[in-house]
Design a protein around this motif. Structure first.
Motif, PDB file in Angstrom:
ATOM      1  N   GLY A 336      12.310 -14.106  54.415  1.00 31.08           N
ATOM      2  CA  GLY A 336      13.612 -14.705  54.205  1.00 31.08           C
ATOM      3  C   GLY A 336      14.689 -13.629  54.161  1.00 31.08           C
ATOM      4  O   GLY A 336      14.608 -12.682  53.385  1.00 31.08           O
ATOM      5  N   THR A 337      15.722 -13.766  54.993  1.00 36.76           N
ATOM      6  CA  THR A 337      16.819 -12.815  55.027  1.00 36.76           C
ATOM      7  C   THR A 337      18.076 -13.516  54.563  1.00 36.76           C
ATOM      8  O   THR A 337      18.424 -14.561  55.082  1.00 36.76           O
ATOM      9  CB  THR A 337      17.028 -12.289  56.467  1.00 36.76           C
ATOM     10  OG1 THR A 337      15.790 -11.766  56.923  1.00 36.76           O
ATOM     11  CG2 THR A 337      18.092 -11.218  56.496  1.00 36.76           C
ATOM     12  N   SER A 338      18.741 -12.971  53.606  1.00 32.11           N
ATOM     13  CA  SER A 338      19.918 -13.621  53.050  1.00 32.11           C
ATOM     14  C   SER A 338      21.061 -13.583  54.036  1.00 32.11           C
ATOM     15  O   SER A 338      21.183 -12.669  54.842  1.00 32.11           O
ATOM     16  CB  SER A 338      20.336 -12.922  51.754  1.00 32.11           C
ATOM     17  OG  SER A 338      20.773 -11.615  52.051  1.00 32.11           O
ATOM     18  N   PRO A 339      21.938 -14.585  54.008  1.00 32.35           N
ATOM     19  CA  PRO A 339      23.088 -14.587  54.908  1.00 32.35           C
ATOM     20  C   PRO A 339      23.939 -13.333  54.765  1.00 32.35           C
ATOM     21  O   PRO A 339      24.511 -12.859  55.719  1.00 32.35           O
ATOM     22  CB  PRO A 339      23.857 -15.846  54.470  1.00 32.35           C
ATOM     23  CG  PRO A 339      22.834 -16.725  53.842  1.00 32.35           C
ATOM     24  CD  PRO A 339      21.854 -15.779  53.198  1.00 32.35           C
ATOM     25  N   HIS A 342      23.293 -10.493  57.276  1.00 33.13           N
ATOM     26  CA  HIS A 342      23.846 -10.699  58.610  1.00 33.13           C
ATOM     27  C   HIS A 342      25.350 -10.481  58.592  1.00 33.13           C
ATOM     28  O   HIS A 342      25.927  -9.909  59.513  1.00 33.13           O
ATOM     29  CB  HIS A 342      23.539 -12.117  59.087  1.00 33.13           C
ATOM     30  CG  HIS A 342      22.080 -12.364  59.303  1.00 33.13           C
ATOM     31  ND1 HIS A 342      21.311 -11.580  60.128  1.00 33.13           N
ATOM     32  CD2 HIS A 342      21.258 -13.303  58.785  1.00 33.13           C
ATOM     33  CE1 HIS A 342      20.068 -12.035  60.121  1.00 33.13           C
ATOM     34  NE2 HIS A 342      20.011 -13.074  59.313  1.00 33.13           N
ATOM     35  N   ASP A 439      19.766 -19.202  59.460  1.00 36.52           N
ATOM     36  CA  ASP A 439      19.174 -19.096  58.125  1.00 36.52           C
ATOM     37  C   ASP A 439      19.156 -20.439  57.425  1.00 36.52           C
ATOM     38  O   ASP A 439      18.150 -20.853  56.846  1.00 36.52           O
ATOM     39  CB  ASP A 439      19.959 -18.081  57.276  1.00 36.52           C
ATOM     40  CG  ASP A 439      19.684 -16.650  57.686  1.00 36.52           C
ATOM     41  OD1 ASP A 439      18.601 -16.405  58.228  1.00 36.52           O
ATOM     42  OD2 ASP A 439      20.546 -15.792  57.456  1.00 36.52           O
ATOM     43  N   GLN A 440      20.289 -21.136  57.465  1.00 34.92           N
ATOM     44  CA  GLN A 440      20.386 -22.426  56.793  1.00 34.92           C
ATOM     45  C   GLN A 440      19.465 -23.459  57.438  1.00 34.92           C
ATOM     46  O   GLN A 440      18.856 -24.283  56.754  1.00 34.92           O
ATOM     47  CB  GLN A 440      21.834 -22.925  56.819  1.00 34.92           C
ATOM     48  CG  GLN A 440      22.800 -22.070  56.024  1.00 34.92           C
ATOM     49  CD  GLN A 440      22.551 -22.166  54.528  1.00 34.92           C
ATOM     50  OE1 GLN A 440      22.182 -23.207  54.016  1.00 34.92           O
ATOM     51  NE2 GLN A 440      22.748 -21.057  53.830  1.00 34.92           N
ATOM     52  N   GLU A 443      15.936 -22.847  56.194  1.00 38.07           N
ATOM     53  CA  GLU A 443      15.760 -23.326  54.820  1.00 38.07           C
ATOM     54  C   GLU A 443      15.651 -24.846  54.790  1.00 38.07           C
ATOM     55  O   GLU A 443      14.824 -25.418  54.083  1.00 38.07           O
ATOM     56  CB  GLU A 443      16.933 -22.860  53.963  1.00 38.07           C
ATOM     57  CG  GLU A 443      16.854 -23.275  52.506  1.00 38.07           C
ATOM     58  CD  GLU A 443      15.674 -22.655  51.781  1.00 38.07           C
ATOM     59  OE1 GLU A 443      15.290 -23.184  50.725  1.00 38.07           O
ATOM     60  OE2 GLU A 443      15.139 -21.650  52.291  1.00 38.07           O
TER      61      GLU A 443
END
Length: 525
Positions: A336-339, A342, A439-440, A443
């Protein structure tokens, strides 16, 4: 120094003794059950009066699964298009008095494919560590050590006393291949291994039968004791784990043992890293049925975002002495890469963090009242920000139109810096928004997959309960109860999905709002 230290201890009614190994002789000794086969002897060495033919295994529960995997490997070996060559498994299966086909059915080859993939991982490791020590936990009747033997490796098989006793009817211990009759949770096998040597640990068909906390404790103990080891293990997804807890038959004559530990693929890396800081890399090995309809379904599932994480996994973990950052490559799990990461890449270091509303963890349901209020608040906030964005954008467009007219009238004094900035900043802003959207979306897919899995489990539970009803009245009452519960869950799920969409909308607009705000400030808007 020996790789394995000599030891003497007792387990249950068995006398477990060192097999004549002493320090300094270049060999090692470990605890082993001595009842059935003498050192250096195998069934092939016995006379006809001591033949291994017709052996009744006398296993049940989890230990019986060693016969299931044996049947799978032997059947695959006998196929002309088999993915595994394991003649020892054919020999062992033919000597056991057991109705493999009735108990386990026709094998699809997935367990043999699993063994073949672990073989490949071991051979690759042995190229760099030819004198290394492999520890196989819960090995049963697996013959992996013989398949990958390079003539130099050391191999320790760890299993319960009954399993080791059966194993030694066919696979005798030696100086390089030793047996430890103990539970994998007993630290005696760790005490026997010298951590200064290169170590590879295999836990094939084991961890899913343990409680989740027990799996975590075993993993952390291994990482503490062997800080540079490599581990390969397999895992089942959560939905399959739940089915086995309710009761799942492989055939009409065989019910699978309960598998308390289930984990989806997208949870693996974050979970393992949270368990221990020494985890360096977490990679998936290819683990699918080798042919036919099962292979086709596996290939299709692998391309469905909401389903590809809810399949069995074969995991290769490497440890490092110091905590390591994730190493992403083609075979590494997508963590998982947080927004924010980016956004920083595109120059948006100071973006406002959009936090997802808190959800309850009970059966994946969302607190309805809180979520309804949260949805309304989020909708109002998004609408207000959208209006502000539209107003600011209108002002910026007006300013740039004015700059354009001025440039036409007086090209020598035009603001060429501003014109040169327009296209790159839009590219950066929309690229960052696109990354946030990915990303969203990921999720949302994970949450929807969990909801779908829970609905399947609930439906199966309702079907089982209603089938056990003793009267029409009881059946009608059960049906009504499950229907009411379903409507409640459906309402909560709709609320949750609405909140997900609103949260995603807000997160995607952050980099665009940031750019518009910067433009408005620079242009005096």
């Amino acid at each position: 120094m020996d790789i394995l230290t000599t030891a003497r201890f007792e387990i249950e009614s068995f006398d477990v003794v060192d097999k004549g190994c002493h320090p300094g002789e270049g060999v090692f000794g470990v605890p082993t059950v001595a009842e059935q086969v003498a050192p250096g002897e195998s069934c092939a060495d016995r006379s006809e009066t001591q033949s291994c033919e017709g052996i009744v295994p006398g296993l049940d529960g989890v230990s019986e699964t060693m016969l299931w995997s044996l049947h799978n490997r032997a059947s695959e070996t006998m196929r002309p298009d088999g993915v595994l060559v394991d003649p020892e498994s054919v020999r062992i299966r033919s000597a056991i008095d057991y109705d493999f086909a009735r108990r386990f059915g026709d094998p699809v080859g997935s367990l043999a494919a699993r063994a073949a993939e672990i073989d490949r991982a071991l051979r690759a490791w042995l190229k760099h560590h030819p004198d290394g020590c492999v520890v196989s936990l819960g090995e049963g009747l697996e013959t992996q050590g013989h398949r990958v033997d390079n003539g130099r490796l050391r191999w320790l098989s760890v299993d319960l006393p009954d399993a080791i006793r059966l194993r030694e009817r066919f696979l005798a211990p030696s100086h390089r291949f030793c047996h430890c009759a103990a539970s994998v949770l007993d630290p005696v096998w760790m005490d026997a291994v010298d951590p200064q040597f290169d170590i590879f640990i295999v836990a094939q068909g084991l961890l899913m039968y343990l409680e989740p906390e027990t799996v975590r404790r075993l993993f952390t103990n291994i990482a503490d004791r062997f800080p540079t080891t490599e581990i390969v293990f397999d895992a089942v997804p959560r939905w399959f784990s739940r089915l086995t807890l309710w009761g799942l038959n492989q055939t009409p004559d065989y019910r699978l043992p309960a598998m308390p530990w289930g984990i989806n693929r997208d949870e693996l890396e974050s979970t393992l890293r949270s368990w221990h800081p020494r985890v360096a890399t977490v990679a998936l090995l290819d683990y699918r049925a080798p042919r036919g309809l099962p292979r086709m379904l596996a290939d299709m599932t692998n391309h469905i975002p909401v389903a590809r994480h809810a399949v069995p996994s074969l995991v290769h973990v490497t440890m490092a002495n110091a905590p390591s950052l994730p190493t992403m490559n083609a075979n590494t799990l997508a963590g998982g890469t947080s927004p924010t990461s980016h956004h920083e890449e595109y120059g948006f270091e100071n973006l406002t963090t959009i936090k997802e509303p808190q959800m309850t963890a009970t059966n994946g349901n969302v607190s309805r009242a809180d979520t309804t209020e949260g949805m309304l608040a989020m909708a109002r906030q998004n609408a207000s920000r959208g209006n502000d964005l539209a107003k600011a954008t209108t002002k910026i467009i007006a300013k740039r139109v004015a700059l354009g007219l001025a440039a036409v009238l007086d090209p020598m004094h035009a603001d060429h810096v501003e014109f040169a900035r327009m296209v790159p900043e839009k590219v950066r802003a929309f690229s960052a928004a696109g990354m946030v959207m990915l990303d969203q979306s990921g999720e949302a897919s994970r949450k929807m997959m969990r909801l779908a899995s829970e609905e399947v489990m609930t439906t199966a539970s309702a079907t089982i309960e209603m089938s056990c009803c003793s009267s029409p009245a009881a059946w009608a009452e059960a049906q009504s109860r499950f229907a009411r519960a379903w409507f409640g869950r459906a309402s909560s799920s709709l609320n949750m999905m609405g909140m997900l969409m609103l949260t995603a909308q807000a997160a995607v607009m952050v980099p665009i709002r940031q750019t518009v705000a910067a433009n408005a400030e620079r242009l005096g808007g």
